[in-house]
Design an enzyme around this catalytic site. Structure first.
Site, mmCIF file in Angstrom:
data_model
loop_
_atom_site.group_PDB
_atom_site.id
_atom_site.type_symbol
_atom_site.label_atom_id
_atom_site.label_comp_id
_atom_site.label_asym_id
_atom_site.label_seq_id
_atom_site.Cartn_x
_atom_site.Cartn_y
_atom_site.Cartn_z
ATOM 1 N N HIS A 147 0.874 -1.185 0.000
ATOM 2 C CA HIS A 147 0.000 0.000 0.000
ATOM 3 C C HIS A 147 0.905 1.227 0.000
ATOM 4 O O HIS A 147 1.965 1.208 0.634
ATOM 5 C CB HIS A 147 -0.851 0.082 1.280
ATOM 6 C CG HIS A 147 -2.095 -0.760 1.278
ATOM 7 N ND1 HIS A 147 -2.514 -1.462 2.383
ATOM 8 C CD2 HIS A 147 -3.040 -0.965 0.313
ATOM 9 C CE1 HIS A 147 -3.651 -2.080 2.108
ATOM 10 N NE2 HIS A 147 -3.989 -1.804 0.857
ATOM 11 N N CYS A 199 -2.333 2.827 9.157
ATOM 12 C CA CYS A 199 -3.351 1.871 8.689
ATOM 13 C C CYS A 199 -4.513 1.751 9.650
ATOM 14 O O CYS A 199 -5.600 1.321 9.265
ATOM 15 C CB CYS A 199 -2.781 0.465 8.565
ATOM 16 S SG CYS A 199 -1.317 0.295 7.621
HETATM 17 N N1 ARG Z 1 -3.508 -7.329 6.608
HETATM 18 C C1 ARG Z 1 -3.950 -6.131 5.976
HETATM 19 C C2 ARG Z 1 -3.912 -6.322 4.471
HETATM 20 O O1 ARG Z 1 -3.002 -6.914 3.979
HETATM 21 C C3 ARG Z 1 -3.123 -4.958 6.408
HETATM 22 C C4 ARG Z 1 -3.617 -3.636 5.902
HETATM 23 C C5 ARG Z 1 -2.723 -2.504 6.238
HETATM 24 N N2 ARG Z 1 -3.270 -1.275 5.830
HETATM 25 C C6 ARG Z 1 -2.623 -0.252 5.231
HETATM 26 N N3 ARG Z 1 -3.266 0.844 5.026
HETATM 27 N N4 ARG Z 1 -1.399 -0.381 4.791
HETATM 28 O O2 ARG Z 1 -4.793 -5.889 3.771
#
Ligand code: ARG
Length: 263
Positions: free
Chosen positions: A163, A257
């Protein structure tokens, strides 16, 4: 500033959709709750940030990462289309939450993946979006149309930094943190052209999710153990608050997050 959080009641490592996650490395529920409470308290008490909370749902362990719910923009809420099936159930709960509070709910065509603020960050009047791993570039174009803003798309090149908010953190207009290895040369050039002070973080601190920081005016909240960036931020006049978030790193997430800006 007002942020939406979701308590980690049903949080756990139940599937593996990014390289940080391993079902054999479970999170400790009590520890996760204590870390989440610590983050919430810090935001409310030290940074005077307003917090709203959504009720967590069983079977949706990643709902705690509210940044991925969508994008709240004025009175509109653009709901995420999660790339992975295991997270798709979250969308209806977030849409309902925003609908009940008077937001107009906007849905993108289902074939366009979009993971909200996880991949879309504003800095000054500019917007930056990450694509390839989770969100699609066509979704950025659609969101740009809806919010009537220009969005600069950056390709993410490392599975570990899937992300945009894992490898890039806008600080103030012209200032940002980034992890160079997570971008291709074009993305690095776009960032260099848009930020006069672009701080490259080390791979050690990138792996401690240093870029996944919450910026509230001149205060910054991030995971503990990032002394280099801490010093650089302090030199820029920021107050830095470190708070342990190791349980959430096990799912590939950290401070940023865990929050979604709603105002
Ligand atoms: N386990 C989640 C996923 O892989 C973690 C999300 C983390 N969020 C972020 N905004 N980076 O989707």
């Amino acid at each position: 500033m007002k942020l939406l959080l979701c308590p980690p009641t049903y949080y756990g490592i139940e599937y593996e959709i990014n390289p940080w996650m391993s079902r054999s490395r479970q999170s400790d529920p009590e520890q996760a709750r204590a870390q989440w409470d610590g983050l919430r308290r810090l935001l409310e008490e030290q940074l005077a940030v307003a917090i709203d909370v959504i009720e967590p749902q069983p079977g949706l362990p990643d709902m705690v990462f509210t940044a991925n719910a969508g994008l709240a923009w004025n009175d509109k809420f653009i709901v995420s289309n999660f790339r992975h099936q295991v997270r798709r159930g979250e969308a209806a709960y977030f849409a309902q939450w925003f609908h009940r509070r008077g937001f107009t709910i906007i849905r993108l065509p289902p074939e366009m993946y979009f993971e909200g603020e996880g991949d879309l960050l504003k800095c000054g009047d500019s917007w930056f979006a990450g694509y390839h791993m989770r969100s699609d570039i066509v979704a950025h174009n659609k969101v740009a149309e809806i919010i009537d803003q220009e969005i600069l798309s950056l390709e993410l090149t490392s599975d570990w930094f899937y992300h945009l908010d894992t490898c890039f953190c806008p600080l103030r207009a012209g200032q940002a943190l980034f992890y160079p290895a997570a971008f291709d040369s074009y993305g690095r050039k776009v960032l260099a052209d848009n930020f006069s002070q672009l701080i490259a973080v080390t791979s050690e601190e990138a792996a401690r999710f240093v870029c996944n920081a919450i910026v509230a005016a001149d205060s910054i909240v991030l995971n503990d153990g990032c002394p280099k960036v801490r010093q650089q931020l302090e030199a820029l006049g920021f107050s830095v608050f470190e708070t342990p978030l190791s349980e959430f790193l096990k799912a590939g997430g950290s401070a940023k997050c865990l929050v979604l800006q709603i105002q």
